[in-house]
Design a protein around this motif. Structure first.
Motif, short mmCIF file in Angstrom:
data_model
loop_
_atom_site.label_atom_id
_atom_site.label_comp_id
_atom_site.label_asym_id
_atom_site.label_seq_id
_atom_site.Cartn_x
_atom_site.Cartn_y
_atom_site.Cartn_z
N ILE B 117 7.80 -33.82 40.08
CA ILE B 117 8.51 -32.56 40.31
C ILE B 117 9.86 -32.49 39.60
O ILE B 117 10.16 -31.50 38.92
CB ILE B 117 8.67 -32.28 41.83
N LEU B 118 10.66 -33.55 39.72
CA LEU B 118 11.98 -33.52 39.07
C LEU B 118 11.90 -33.36 37.56
O LEU B 118 12.61 -32.53 36.99
CB LEU B 118 12.78 -34.77 39.44
N PRO B 119 11.03 -34.12 36.87
CA PRO B 119 10.91 -33.89 35.43
C PRO B 119 10.51 -32.45 35.07
O PRO B 119 11.06 -31.88 34.13
CB PRO B 119 9.83 -34.88 35.00
N ILE B 120 9.58 -31.85 35.84
CA ILE B 120 9.18 -30.47 35.53
C ILE B 120 10.39 -29.55 35.67
O ILE B 120 10.66 -28.72 34.81
CB ILE B 120 8.07 -29.98 36.50
N PHE B 121 11.13 -29.74 36.77
CA PHE B 121 12.29 -28.90 37.02
C PHE B 121 13.36 -29.12 35.93
O PHE B 121 13.87 -28.16 35.35
CB PHE B 121 12.87 -29.20 38.40
N GLY B 122 13.66 -30.39 35.66
CA GLY B 122 14.69 -30.71 34.66
C GLY B 122 14.31 -30.18 33.28
O GLY B 122 15.15 -29.66 32.54
#
Lengths: 99, 215
Positions: B117-122
């Motif tokens: 999730i964090l990589p997608i958001f970032g």
């Protein structure tokens, strides 16, 4: 399609982009090798010659490339290399009207 | 996370220079999740290339992810449903793959979701902010930032090429072909495909990679 055989977990190499270093093996040696080279060939082909036309002047780009190659050669991080190249371009483009 | 942000920020700047809007650039990142693929796509769109070129380039550049997914698949928890598997495959990146494969226990959906999730958001936010910054910053600064993503590509290839002669050769061959095709005025998409496939195929023939760790 190549037959894939997982061996669980491989070494955790931060530099390599292809699956064979991490785990699993494609049995066809040529295909495995081909896929190993693809990311490097592709990134290189996308960078050159396009990088020389990415800035306002070819000369600032040449300076940026030189600094990027130098920093990357000494294993600097992605961000350091990119920032070094940008800064070089910026400085060279500010200095150029003086000549 | 910082790495994703920096790369996608530079992509946003280039997307803006290539004529994409902030929304277009952010949607590209959200739906593609592939740095080199998106960048090659952007070059083709900016140059007014054909759809065929775009599709071919994406298939070749992203081929390695299908192999990563094949390797990842046996490690996934048996309870993971097919649609969850598809989501995991979609959000896979080189880095996520490395982390997931190094984990010794089987991978649950929650674990993979947390990882992804964090990589997608970032990745998406970085692109949007890059595109916005590209519109706000003075022209001299965005011109200098235009070289950032290329600098990162150099940072990925050079350290490996320094250690491995075959990788160095494959890079040099690809660059040589790409420069010749540029002089011949071949379009960016075709040039990337031909250079990548020719250099990789030739090196795979000349210097096949042995099983296990290289060298």
């Amino acid at each position: 399609m190549a037959v894939y055989r997982s061996n669980g977990f491989g070494d955790l190499s931060h530099q390599s982009l292809t699956p064979h270093n991490f785990s699993g093996k494609i049995k066809n040696k040529w295909l495995r090798s081909f896929l190993y080279y693809v990311p490097y060939a592709c990134l290189s082909a996308m960078t050159f010659p396009a990088i020389f036309f990415a800035t306002q002047s070819v000369w600032s780009a040449v300076a940026g490339v030189a600094i990027a190659l130098l920093l990357a050669f000494f294993n600097r991080s992605l961000i350091t290399v990119a920032a070094g190249a940008c800064l070089t371009v910026l400085v060279v483009e500010q200095l150029m009207p003086l000549f | 996370m910082a790495g994703y942000f920096a790369v996608s920020f530079s992509f946003g700047i280039l997307a803006m220079q290539g004529g994409l809007s902030v929304i277009q650039a952010a949607l590209t990142s959200l739906t593609n999740m592939t740095s080199s693929g998106q960048f090659a796509g952007l070059q083709i769109i900016a140059a007014g290339g054909t759809l065929i070129e775009l599709i071919l380039t994406q298939v070749i550049i992203n081929m390695r992810y299908s192999l990563m997914s094949l390797a990842l698949s046996p490690k996934l928890d048996k309870k993971i449903k097919p649609w969850q598997r598809l989501l995991i495959a979609f959000a896979n990146t080189d880095e996520i793959f490395a982390v997931a494969m190094s984990r010794e226990r089987s991978l649950t959906f929650m674990y993979m979701a947390g990882l992804q999730i964090l990589p997608i958001f970032g990745w998406t936010a970085g692109t949007a902010i890059g595109a916005i910054a590209g519109n706000l910053l003075p022209a001299a600064l965005t011109a200098a930032l235009g070289i950032a993503l290329y600098g990162m590509f150099i940072a990925v290839v050079v350290p490996v090429a320094r250690r491995s002669r075959p990788v160095l050769l494959s890079a040099l061959i690809a660059i040589a072909i790409s420069c010749v095709l540029y002089i011949l005025k071949v379009s960016a998409g075709i040039s990337i495909i031909v250079s990548t496939v020719a250099a990789s195929a030739l090196m795979a023939f000349l210097r096949p990679i042995e099983g296990g760790v290289e060298e």
